[in-house]
Design a protein around this motif. Sequence first.
Motif, mmCIF file in Angstrom:
data_model
loop_
_atom_site.group_PDB
_atom_site.id
_atom_site.type_symbol
_atom_site.label_atom_id
_atom_site.label_comp_id
_atom_site.label_asym_id
_atom_site.label_seq_id
_atom_site.Cartn_x
_atom_site.Cartn_y
_atom_site.Cartn_z
ATOM 1 N N ARG A 1 52.522 42.824 19.574
ATOM 2 C CA ARG A 1 53.266 41.622 20.331
ATOM 3 C C ARG A 1 54.028 42.214 21.447
ATOM 4 N N VAL B 1 49.035 28.296 18.920
ATOM 5 C CA VAL B 1 49.079 29.386 20.044
ATOM 6 C C VAL B 1 48.351 30.766 19.336
ATOM 7 N N LYS B 2 48.712 31.006 18.058
ATOM 8 C CA LYS B 2 48.134 32.132 17.392
ATOM 9 C C LYS B 2 46.597 31.933 17.437
ATOM 10 N N THR C 1 52.158 28.197 28.906
ATOM 11 C CA THR C 1 53.109 29.313 29.186
ATOM 12 C C THR C 1 54.264 29.204 28.647
ATOM 13 N N ASP D 1 58.653 31.421 21.260
ATOM 14 C CA ASP D 1 58.857 33.145 21.236
ATOM 15 C C ASP D 1 60.252 33.325 20.987
ATOM 16 N N SER E 1 55.191 26.819 26.745
ATOM 17 C CA SER E 1 55.490 26.578 25.311
ATOM 18 C C SER E 1 55.452 27.647 24.707
ATOM 19 N N GLU E 2 54.529 28.716 24.966
ATOM 20 C CA GLU E 2 54.491 30.009 24.355
ATOM 21 C C GLU E 2 55.968 30.552 24.265
ATOM 22 N N ARG E 3 56.464 30.683 25.206
ATOM 23 C CA ARG E 3 57.730 31.242 25.515
ATOM 24 C C ARG E 3 58.832 30.519 24.841
ATOM 25 N N GLN F 1 53.391 26.725 16.834
ATOM 26 C CA GLN F 1 53.129 28.262 16.567
ATOM 27 C C GLN F 1 51.825 28.819 16.001
ATOM 28 N N PHE G 1 49.165 37.067 20.703
ATOM 29 C CA PHE G 1 50.208 36.507 19.694
ATOM 30 C C PHE G 1 49.691 36.525 18.459
#
Lengths: 192, 192
Positions: free
Chosen positions: A106, B95-96, B151, B158, B153-155, B92, A99
């Motif tokens: 990525r 997540v990073k 997962t 993205d 929320s990561e998507r 964001q 990430f």
Amino acid sequence: MHAALELVSSEANFSAISLRRIARQAGVVPTAFYRHFEDLDALGLTLIEDTFRSLRQILGDAALASMPLKGLVRYSVELFAHYVRDNRLLFQFVVKERFAGTVAMREAIHNEIVLLTNALAADLARFDEFSHISQDDLRVISDLVVNTVITLSERILDVDPDNAEDDALMLRAEKQLRLIFMGVGRWESRSA
Amino acid sequence: MHAALELVSSEANFSAISLRRIARQAGVVPTAFYRHFEDLDALGLTLIEDTFRSLRQILGDAALASMPLKGLVRYSVELFAHYVRDNRLLFQFVVKERFAGTVAMREAIHNEIVLLTNALAADLARFDEFSHISQDDLRVISDLVVNTVITLSERILDVDPDNAEDDALMLRAEKQLRLIFMGVGRWESRSA
DNA sequence: TGTACATCAGTGAACGCGCGTTCACTGATGTAC
DNA sequence: TGTACATCAGTGAACGCGCGTTCACTGATGTAC
């Protein structure tokens, strides 16, 4: 490459370590770096490729699809956990950059994970037990399984390697995977 | 704080952006930064705290435990996805930094996620449907649910915010959660 | 077996640049009496 | 209502430092004949 992995593992992430620090860690003058890579991006992408190339090989060799379903979960978790431990630095790198890395890094990682998910879905399709599940649903299930295994490896990498806590992590992941496959047994794919 | 979030969102990660860049983005001289934070670490930790403080509030207000189980999955996923979209930059950032941040930041995030998992396990324990599940197993299940939602929320983060692809992501996560709860129905907690 | 040349990894000096942090400062806003 | 002072956010110059990258170089190893 090894120097970069050591630095990323022991502190920060790839974007936070400099070309000069990598060279110093490798016991070499900064300019020597350019004999091997165009720039830091190229090094990072190479590390990612290496990780997944050998992971694909391991999983391919294991020929999981030809095994009986019974015991497959435990065997797969153990195989995977073992491999992660054996390649601690590489996986720590990938987990951090999944990430936080550059767009190119990525995307490379994401694409490899999609490939793994597809391969798993194809493997599952070969079992009679899952013949009542649609292709799409097999992908949804594989996605959940892959995410669970990724989470397991993140956790294995987070604990001290000499610490025997890994067993608890593996047991939990096994339980979660068995839970998922219990759900699959009751699942009915409805046509849209 | 907003300037830092914008920079992290639009490029790289927190360790890769400098105090001077944040100040420039905020339209202020670099030294003005020190009027507000001791150093960059303090800023990062504050952003993480803010994210989870308001997330806890949202989830607490929703009072999910007092809802009927039926429809709860869909409602929870929609609530969460909506919140993530509304706080895109904050999430964001989290997540990073979950894996790439400093030790202090990683620990802060990890602790908050553990709190969420515990809260979910406590909520699940109030449903009659899960009375046959042990406390430990409820935590294992909650862990799987939380990972699946993370997962998701990561998507969501993205994909392009103007893109309507979110619906497909939410449907997949809903399916996965329903699959998990199907498994729970068949689960039997064995005493060790 | 010996010679000539190419390839290759590493060297070391030098460059201009953006960095975090210090310091003494300015001027606006808030508070006490 | 007016005056004196404190607090606060922001300023701008200055510092020493590590950075990525350039360049011409050295010396060891491999290859052709």
